[in-house]
Design a protein around this motif. Structure first.
Motif, PDB file in Angstrom:
ATOM      1  N   VAL A 124     -41.205  23.239  23.607  1.00 42.88           N
ATOM      2  CA  VAL A 124     -40.064  24.105  23.258  1.00 42.88           C
ATOM      3  C   VAL A 124     -38.776  23.488  23.793  1.00 42.88           C
ATOM      4  O   VAL A 124     -38.631  23.277  25.005  1.00 42.88           O
ATOM      5  CB  VAL A 124     -40.223  25.525  23.862  1.00 42.88           C
ATOM      6  CG1 VAL A 124     -39.065  26.419  23.424  1.00 42.88           C
ATOM      7  CG2 VAL A 124     -41.559  26.146  23.461  1.00 42.88           C
ATOM      8  N   LEU A 125     -37.853  23.196  22.878  1.00 43.89           N
ATOM      9  CA  LEU A 125     -36.539  22.667  23.268  1.00 43.89           C
ATOM     10  C   LEU A 125     -35.565  23.815  23.502  1.00 43.89           C
ATOM     11  O   LEU A 125     -35.488  24.750  22.693  1.00 43.89           O
ATOM     12  CB  LEU A 125     -36.002  21.780  22.127  1.00 43.89           C
ATOM     13  CG  LEU A 125     -34.520  21.392  22.203  1.00 43.89           C
ATOM     14  CD1 LEU A 125     -34.250  20.460  23.391  1.00 43.89           C
ATOM     15  CD2 LEU A 125     -34.082  20.707  20.898  1.00 43.89           C
ATOM     16  N   VAL A 126     -34.831  23.735  24.622  1.00 45.23           N
ATOM     17  CA  VAL A 126     -33.694  24.640  24.842  1.00 45.23           C
ATOM     18  C   VAL A 126     -32.483  23.750  25.071  1.00 45.23           C
ATOM     19  O   VAL A 126     -32.437  22.990  26.051  1.00 45.23           O
ATOM     20  CB  VAL A 126     -33.918  25.559  26.064  1.00 45.23           C
ATOM     21  CG1 VAL A 126     -32.676  26.420  26.319  1.00 45.23           C
ATOM     22  CG2 VAL A 126     -35.144  26.451  25.855  1.00 45.23           C
ATOM     23  N   THR A 127     -31.497  23.815  24.167  1.00 44.91           N
ATOM     24  CA  THR A 127     -30.258  23.061  24.413  1.00 44.91           C
ATOM     25  C   THR A 127     -29.305  23.960  25.202  1.00 44.91           C
ATOM     26  O   THR A 127     -29.431  25.186  25.179  1.00 44.91           O
ATOM     27  CB  THR A 127     -29.592  22.597  23.101  1.00 44.91           C
ATOM     28  OG1 THR A 127     -29.038  23.741  22.433  1.00 44.91           O
ATOM     29  CG2 THR A 127     -30.578  21.890  22.174  1.00 44.91           C
ATOM     30  N   GLY A 128     -28.387  23.344  25.922  1.00 45.64           N
ATOM     31  CA  GLY A 128     -27.479  24.138  26.768  1.00 45.64           C
ATOM     32  C   GLY A 128     -28.250  24.807  27.893  1.00 45.64           C
ATOM     33  O   GLY A 128     -27.875  25.879  28.393  1.00 45.64           O
ATOM     34  N   ALA A 129     -29.328  24.137  28.334  1.00 49.60           N
ATOM     35  CA  ALA A 129     -30.273  24.784  29.262  1.00 49.60           C
ATOM     36  C   ALA A 129     -29.706  25.003  30.661  1.00 49.60           C
ATOM     37  O   ALA A 129     -30.255  25.794  31.428  1.00 49.60           O
ATOM     38  CB  ALA A 129     -31.566  23.964  29.339  1.00 49.60           C
ATOM     39  N   ALA A 130     -28.602  24.321  30.990  1.00 54.73           N
ATOM     40  CA  ALA A 130     -28.006  24.557  32.311  1.00 54.73           C
ATOM     41  C   ALA A 130     -27.026  25.726  32.294  1.00 54.73           C
ATOM     42  O   ALA A 130     -26.481  26.102  33.327  1.00 54.73           O
ATOM     43  CB  ALA A 130     -27.291  23.289  32.795  1.00 54.73           C
ATOM     44  N   GLY A 131     -26.810  26.300  31.119  1.00 53.63           N
ATOM     45  CA  GLY A 131     -25.863  27.417  31.007  1.00 53.63           C
ATOM     46  C   GLY A 131     -26.527  28.739  31.355  1.00 53.63           C
ATOM     47  O   GLY A 131     -27.685  28.787  31.763  1.00 53.63           O
ATOM     48  N   GLN A 132     -25.734  29.817  31.160  1.00 57.61           N
ATOM     49  CA  GLN A 132     -26.237  31.133  31.572  1.00 57.61           C
ATOM     50  C   GLN A 132     -27.434  31.617  30.767  1.00 57.61           C
ATOM     51  O   GLN A 132     -28.375  32.139  31.332  1.00 57.61           O
ATOM     52  CB  GLN A 132     -25.269  32.227  31.361  1.00 57.61           C
ATOM     53  CG  GLN A 132     -23.866  32.258  31.523  1.00 57.61           C
ATOM     54  CD  GLN A 132     -23.578  33.712  31.211  1.00 57.61           C
ATOM     55  OE1 GLN A 132     -24.005  34.593  31.959  1.00 57.61           O
ATOM     56  NE2 GLN A 132     -22.931  33.951  30.108  1.00 57.61           N
ATOM     57  N   LEU A 142     -18.338  37.464  31.616  1.00 54.32           N
ATOM     58  CA  LEU A 142     -19.222  36.425  31.078  1.00 54.32           C
ATOM     59  C   LEU A 142     -19.934  37.041  29.883  1.00 54.32           C
ATOM     60  O   LEU A 142     -20.150  38.261  29.854  1.00 54.32           O
ATOM     61  CB  LEU A 142     -20.308  36.040  32.091  1.00 54.32           C
ATOM     62  CG  LEU A 142     -19.904  35.182  33.285  1.00 54.32           C
ATOM     63  CD1 LEU A 142     -21.038  35.148  34.300  1.00 54.32           C
ATOM     64  CD2 LEU A 142     -19.549  33.764  32.827  1.00 54.32           C
ATOM     65  N   SER A 143     -20.369  36.215  28.920  1.00 59.02           N
ATOM     66  CA  SER A 143     -21.021  36.834  27.774  1.00 59.02           C
ATOM     67  C   SER A 143     -22.477  37.143  28.096  1.00 59.02           C
ATOM     68  O   SER A 143     -23.031  36.678  29.097  1.00 59.02           O
ATOM     69  CB  SER A 143     -20.840  36.002  26.508  1.00 59.02           C
ATOM     70  OG  SER A 143     -21.574  34.849  26.563  1.00 59.02           O
ATOM     71  N   SER A 144     -23.061  37.975  27.243  1.00 53.66           N
ATOM     72  CA  SER A 144     -24.422  38.477  27.470  1.00 53.66           C
ATOM     73  C   SER A 144     -25.368  37.299  27.665  1.00 53.66           C
ATOM     74  O   SER A 144     -25.263  36.296  26.965  1.00 53.66           O
ATOM     75  CB  SER A 144     -24.862  39.315  26.284  1.00 53.66           C
ATOM     76  OG  SER A 144     -24.838  38.532  25.113  1.00 53.66           O
ATOM     77  N   ALA A 145     -26.291  37.420  28.603  1.00 54.90           N
ATOM     78  CA  ALA A 145     -27.213  36.308  28.850  1.00 54.90           C
ATOM     79  C   ALA A 145     -28.658  36.799  28.888  1.00 54.90           C
ATOM     80  O   ALA A 145     -29.501  36.318  28.137  1.00 54.90           O
ATOM     81  CB  ALA A 145     -26.845  35.594  30.134  1.00 54.90           C
ATOM     82  N   LEU A 146     -28.948  37.809  29.727  1.00 55.67           N
ATOM     83  CA  LEU A 146     -30.358  38.224  29.812  1.00 55.67           C
ATOM     84  C   LEU A 146     -30.807  38.863  28.507  1.00 55.67           C
ATOM     85  O   LEU A 146     -31.929  38.634  28.042  1.00 55.67           O
ATOM     86  CB  LEU A 146     -30.607  39.144  31.021  1.00 55.67           C
ATOM     87  CG  LEU A 146     -30.336  40.649  30.926  1.00 55.67           C
ATOM     88  CD1 LEU A 146     -31.511  41.420  30.367  1.00 55.67           C
ATOM     89  CD2 LEU A 146     -29.986  41.190  32.292  1.00 55.67           C
ATOM     90  N   SER A 147     -29.910  39.649  27.884  1.00 57.29           N
ATOM     91  CA  SER A 147     -30.300  40.295  26.622  1.00 57.29           C
ATOM     92  C   SER A 147     -30.380  39.264  25.492  1.00 57.29           C
ATOM     93  O   SER A 147     -31.227  39.386  24.595  1.00 57.29           O
ATOM     94  CB  SER A 147     -29.325  41.420  26.273  1.00 57.29           C
ATOM     95  OG  SER A 147     -27.990  40.937  26.253  1.00 57.29           O
ATOM     96  N   ALA A 148     -29.525  38.249  25.543  1.00 52.79           N
ATOM     97  CA  ALA A 148     -29.574  37.196  24.521  1.00 52.79           C
ATOM     98  C   ALA A 148     -30.876  36.403  24.673  1.00 52.79           C
ATOM     99  O   ALA A 148     -31.570  36.113  23.688  1.00 52.79           O
ATOM    100  CB  ALA A 148     -28.364  36.280  24.660  1.00 52.79           C
ATOM    101  N   ALA A 149     -31.226  36.078  25.919  1.00 56.47           N
ATOM    102  CA  ALA A 149     -32.454  35.308  26.161  1.00 56.47           C
ATOM    103  C   ALA A 149     -33.685  36.112  25.741  1.00 56.47           C
ATOM    104  O   ALA A 149     -34.594  35.598  25.081  1.00 56.47           O
ATOM    105  CB  ALA A 149     -32.547  34.946  27.646  1.00 56.47           C
TER     106      ALA A 149
END
Ligand code: NAD
Ligand code: LMR
Length: 332
Positions: A8-16, A241-248
């Motif tokens: 599984v690739l996650v790009t921007g993986a160091a972001g929120q 900051l923009s949504s992170a846990l709900s986006a993930a």
């Protein structure tokens, strides 16, 4: 017999979002608690140290399902052999930037990452674009990865779908898991149309239409819609900051349902390549109600669309057509 790991690739993986998402994937939230995974994490060189820190934490968490971690700033290494690609990396809008400047940066990122995925990902790789403008980034990715089936390129509107479920559940004081079949039509932007005309709630007396239970069309046709449309902005205002846990979490829902299937009688919203269903222009990535089976999504057909809804479906389609034109102008 133990299953082969899925890459599984996650790009921007160091972001929120990346920071919230990778442990969910490693715990089996995305692909199932019996599915081993190898995480490929991509970010850009200025974030390399932070990315390595995330890798260290993944090792420290000792996730039993996690069979390997690739943390890299090299797009080819990141894309090689991946079965699922979650595209979270992108260029954010900064002070003083015009819409066109942000679009231009993201168009060039998605163009080059499309080529890397096309050349190096596993056959039949499923792609989910999260980074904004999500629908149009996905469209650019599709255009520049012509050998990846258009059926395999999607964008995230499941967060909006889940937000709509959450609002109905709060309003009626019912379990969110008892509400189903809301629809997000169109763009992951404030022009989206959250539609409850076919949504139902499980009650002791059977499934009842949301409209019948809410008994307040004025609220459903105005405040409910704007609350869902503006929820991303409200989170930014509250958290800075923009949504992170709900986006993930919603990204996990999107991939899980796509791969493992939607429950009988339930649909979800996904940004997918329009085939002209519901008179939405073909050739846009547009959010539709879909059901999933055997790893494939299908647009739910035959739902009635009243005049109020028709206008809203068209409005968000118009915005996407404009974004598409702007994206293409950045390519020339
Ligand atoms: P963030 O800024 O915390 O993280 C983004 C990461 O992407 C950073 O680490 C950055 O270095 C990296 N990046 C930038 N360019 C890259 C490239 N070319 N390749 C790989 N990585 C790159 O942002 P975030 O809060 O994690 O949000 C990420 C994106 O998701 C944003 O575009 C945001 O607007 C969007 N978003 C979408 C939804 C949705 O529902 N579709 C919801 C929330 C946020
Ligand atoms: C969200 O819906 O929370 C985000 O897309 C908002 C944003 O602009 O990052």
């Amino acid at each position: 017999m133990a299953k082969e790991p899925v890459r599984v690739l996650v790009t921007g993986a160091a972001g929120q979002i990346g920071y919230a998402l990778v442990p969910m994937i490693a715990r089996g939230v995305m692909l199932g608690t019996d599915q081993p995974v190898i995480l490929h994490m991509l970010d850009i060189p200025p974030a390399a140290e932070a990315l390595n820190g995330v890798k260290m934490e993944l090792v420290d968490a000792a996730f039993p399902l996690l069979k390997g971690v690739v943390a890299t700033t090299d797009v080819v290494e990141a894309c090689t052999g991946v079965n699922v690609a979650v595209m979270v990396g992108g260029f954010p809008r900064k002070e003083g930037m015009e819409r066109k400047d942000v679009m231009s940066k993201n168009v060039s990122i998605y163009k080059s990452q499309a080529s890397a995925l096309e050349k190096h990902a596993a056959a039949n790789c499923k792609v989910l674009v999260v980074a904004n403008p999500a629908n149009t980034n996905a469209l650019i990715l599709k255009e520049f990865a012509p050998s990846i089936s258009e059926k395999n390129i999607t964008c995230l509107t499941r967060l909006d779908h889940n937000r709509a479920l959450g609002q109905i559940s709060e309003r009626l004081s019912v379990q969110v898991s008892d509400v189903k079949n809301v629809i997000i039509w169109g763009n992951h932007s404030s022009s989206q149309y959250p539609d409850v005309n076919h949504a139902t709630v499980k009650t002791p007396a059977g499934e009842k239409p949301v409209r019948e239970l809410v008994k307040d069309d004025e609220w459903l046709n105005a405040e409910f819609i704007t609350t869902v449309q503006q929820r991303g902005a409200a989170i930014i205002k509250a958290r800075k900051l923009s949504s992170a846990l709900s986006a993930a979490s919603s990204a996990c829902d999107h991939i899980r349902d796509w791969v493992l299937g939607t429950p009988e009688g339930t649909w979800v919203s996904m940004g997918v390549y329009s085939d002209g269903s519901y008179n939405v222009p073909a050739g846009l990535i547009y959010s539709f109600p879909v059901t999933c089976q055997n790893g494939e999504w299908k647009i739910v057909q035959g739902l009635s669309i009243d005049e109020f809804s028709r206008k809203k479906l068209d409005l968000t389609a118009d915005e996407l057509s404009e974004e598409k034109a702007l994206a293409y102008s950045c390519l020339s």
